[in-house]
Design an enzyme around this catalytic site. Structure first.
Site, PDB file in Angstrom:
ATOM      1  N   GLY A 111      -5.816  -3.829   7.822  1.00  0.00           N
ATOM      2  CA  GLY A 111      -6.936  -2.735   7.686  1.00  0.00           C
ATOM      3  C   GLY A 111      -7.771  -3.038   8.692  1.00  0.00           C
ATOM      4  O   GLY A 111      -8.203  -1.652   9.104  1.00  0.00           O
ATOM      5  N   THR A 170      -0.484   1.800   7.065  1.00  0.00           N
ATOM      6  CA  THR A 170      -0.370   0.526   6.118  1.00  0.00           C
ATOM      7  C   THR A 170      -0.273  -0.723   7.093  1.00  0.00           C
ATOM      8  O   THR A 170       0.687  -0.699   8.048  1.00  0.00           O
ATOM      9  CB  THR A 170       0.701   0.644   5.206  1.00  0.00           C
ATOM     10  OG1 THR A 170       0.803  -0.651   4.498  1.00  0.00           O
ATOM     11  CG2 THR A 170       2.250   0.989   5.704  1.00  0.00           C
ATOM     12  N   GLY A 171      -1.325  -1.609   6.643  1.00  0.00           N
ATOM     13  CA  GLY A 171      -0.880  -2.788   7.624  1.00  0.00           C
ATOM     14  C   GLY A 171      -2.367  -3.618   7.325  1.00  0.00           C
ATOM     15  O   GLY A 171      -3.032  -3.471   6.654  1.00  0.00           O
ATOM     16  N   ARG A 194     -15.081  -5.959   0.077  1.00  0.00           N
ATOM     17  CA  ARG A 194     -14.343  -5.710   1.562  1.00  0.00           C
ATOM     18  C   ARG A 194     -13.707  -4.588   1.115  1.00  0.00           C
ATOM     19  O   ARG A 194     -13.227  -3.981   0.081  1.00  0.00           O
ATOM     20  CB  ARG A 194     -13.343  -6.613   1.721  1.00  0.00           C
ATOM     21  CG  ARG A 194     -12.422  -6.399   2.919  1.00  0.00           C
ATOM     22  CD  ARG A 194     -11.121  -5.956   2.512  1.00  0.00           C
ATOM     23  NE  ARG A 194     -10.191  -5.899   3.788  1.00  0.00           N
ATOM     24  CZ  ARG A 194      -9.093  -4.973   3.745  1.00  0.00           C
ATOM     25  NH1 ARG A 194      -8.619  -4.203   2.530  1.00  0.00           N
ATOM     26  NH2 ARG A 194      -8.405  -4.797   4.766  1.00  0.00           N
ATOM     27  N   VAL A 195     -13.669  -3.398   2.195  1.00  0.00           N
ATOM     28  CA  VAL A 195     -13.071  -1.956   2.034  1.00  0.00           C
ATOM     29  C   VAL A 195     -12.191  -2.121   3.208  1.00  0.00           C
ATOM     30  O   VAL A 195     -12.634  -2.411   4.299  1.00  0.00           O
ATOM     31  CB  VAL A 195     -14.135  -0.896   2.089  1.00  0.00           C
ATOM     32  CG1 VAL A 195     -13.789   0.277   2.315  1.00  0.00           C
ATOM     33  CG2 VAL A 195     -15.199  -1.046   0.998  1.00  0.00           C
ATOM     34  N   GLY A 196     -11.064  -1.602   2.976  1.00  0.00           N
ATOM     35  CA  GLY A 196     -10.015  -1.531   4.197  1.00  0.00           C
ATOM     36  C   GLY A 196     -10.031  -0.312   4.775  1.00  0.00           C
ATOM     37  O   GLY A 196     -10.836   0.587   4.721  1.00  0.00           O
ATOM     38  N   ASP A 197      -9.008   0.127   5.534  1.00  0.00           N
ATOM     39  CA  ASP A 197      -8.708   1.262   6.141  1.00  0.00           C
ATOM     40  C   ASP A 197      -8.329   2.509   5.334  1.00  0.00           C
ATOM     41  O   ASP A 197      -8.671   3.613   5.931  1.00  0.00           O
ATOM     42  CB  ASP A 197      -7.849   1.164   7.373  1.00  0.00           C
ATOM     43  CG  ASP A 197      -6.218   0.680   6.707  1.00  0.00           C
ATOM     44  OD1 ASP A 197      -6.239   0.020   5.812  1.00  0.00           O
ATOM     45  OD2 ASP A 197      -5.317   1.296   7.208  1.00  0.00           O
ATOM     46  N   THR A 243       1.070  -1.404   0.041  1.00  0.00           N
ATOM     47  CA  THR A 243       0.019   0.029  -0.122  1.00  0.00           C
ATOM     48  C   THR A 243       0.919   1.214   0.045  1.00  0.00           C
ATOM     49  O   THR A 243       2.147   1.328   0.487  1.00  0.00           O
ATOM     50  CB  THR A 243      -0.939  -0.006   1.181  1.00  0.00           C
ATOM     51  OG1 THR A 243      -1.703  -1.073   1.115  1.00  0.00           O
ATOM     52  CG2 THR A 243      -1.478   1.177   1.629  1.00  0.00           C
TER      53      THR A 243
END
Ligand code: ASP
Length: 304
Positions: free
Chosen positions: A227, A224-225, A201-204, A173
């Site tokens: 999420g 980053t990581g 799916r939606v991440g951070d 990312t």
């Protein structure tokens, strides 16, 4: 050990810190990853040195990394369970708290530019999936042919994940935080998300406070990581609030990474810029590529 590495720099004047994702990067590829981040930091630094805004600088740096197939953003981004590219990105202006974001966006070359168009348009902050694609087309962006953005490496990562050879998240990312000569801060983050993520799916990364945050009164952050952990902790907002309460940037970064491990068992990294231009990075992962520049174009550095 919850925090594996840290870095700090920056100072008075303009500054920019870029990351190319926290995760596992094979040792032989780390220098190339760092080099891409240095180039991205330089692209942002050129904007800042010419008197441009932190927001423009962060966007310029992220666009460069979205074009680079080695990173999990834009071209080369991670694929979902159906083998589709669905992109998340956001950016935020600390001067005005204006923000724009897209999530689960089908292929467009520069999701961060679409997020910027949403910020400029101002009616809504976050657009999702087909609605995001529609907004992008109305804003003048051409959809990208999926085959021009989906790389063989991304297909191979998905296959490895399907066969259980890989973790469920990618690394790679990208993000940037910057402070301009006028004293404003900004943050930007862009990703393909986790490898083999469920469709939808939606991440951070596109969620303000979780993967991206900026406020001139506090500072700016990009994460980053894993999420889901960043979402549950509102990690970037917490880091900025720590800065606002007077924590040293490095302490704020380290405490956020520690909290991610201790409270929600998530690993990753974070980059910060304080309102005075000081920069900090902390990570709990084995690797995380980064590049930074401040005050002068000669002051270009990076690592992984
Ligand atoms: N945070 C990103 C996500 O969960 C992944 C990453 O940073 O590599 O979508």
């Amino acid at each position: 050990m919850t925090v594996r590495a840290t870095w700090q720099g920056g100072g008075e004047g303009w500054s920019i810190l870029v990351h190319g994702g926290a995760g596992f990067i094979p040792p032989e590829r780390r220098e190339a990853h760092a080099e891409g981040c240095r180039l991205a930091a330089r692209a942002g630094a050129l904007v800042l040195a010419a008197g441009g805004s932190a927001l423009d600088a962060a966007q310029a740096a992220v666009e460069l990394l979205e074009d680079d197939p080695r990173y999990n953003a834009g071209t080369g981004g991670s694929l979902d369970e159906h083998g589709e590219l669905r992109l998340d990105a956001s950016l935020m202006d600390g001067a005005t708290l204006a923000a724009g974001a897209v999530c689960a966006l089908p292929p467009f070359f520069h999701p961060i530019a679409v997020a910027r168009a949403a910020l400029r348009d101002g009616r809504h902050v976050l657009y999702a999936a087909e609605g995001a694609a529609r907004f992008a087309r109305l804003a003048g962006f051409e959809p990208a042919p999926p085959d021009r953005m989906i790389t063989d490496a991304a297909r191979a990562r998905l296959e490895a994940t399907r066969q259980g050879q890989d973790g469920n998240w990618a690394g790679g990312t990208v993000g940037a935080v910057a402070r301009d000569l006028a004293g404003h801060v900004a943050a930007a983050t862009s990703t393909g998300g986790t490898v083999g993520k469920r469709h939808g799916r939606v991440g951070d990364s596109p969620i303000l406070g979780a993967g991206t945050y900026a406020d001139d009164l506090a500072g700016a952050a990009s994460g980053t990581g894993e999420g889901e952990g960043y979402l549950r902790l509102a990690a970037c907002l917490r880091a900025c609030l720590a800065l606002q309460q007077g924590r040293e940037p490095l302490d704020a970064a380290v405490e956020t990474i520690r909290m991610l491990r201790e409270r929600v068992n998530a690993s990753g990294g974070i980059i910060l810029v304080a309102p005075d231009g000081r920069l900090a990075l902390a990570r709990s992962t084995e690797a995380m590529s980064w590049g930074a520049c401040w005050g002068s174009l000669d002051q270009l550095t990076g690592g992984c």
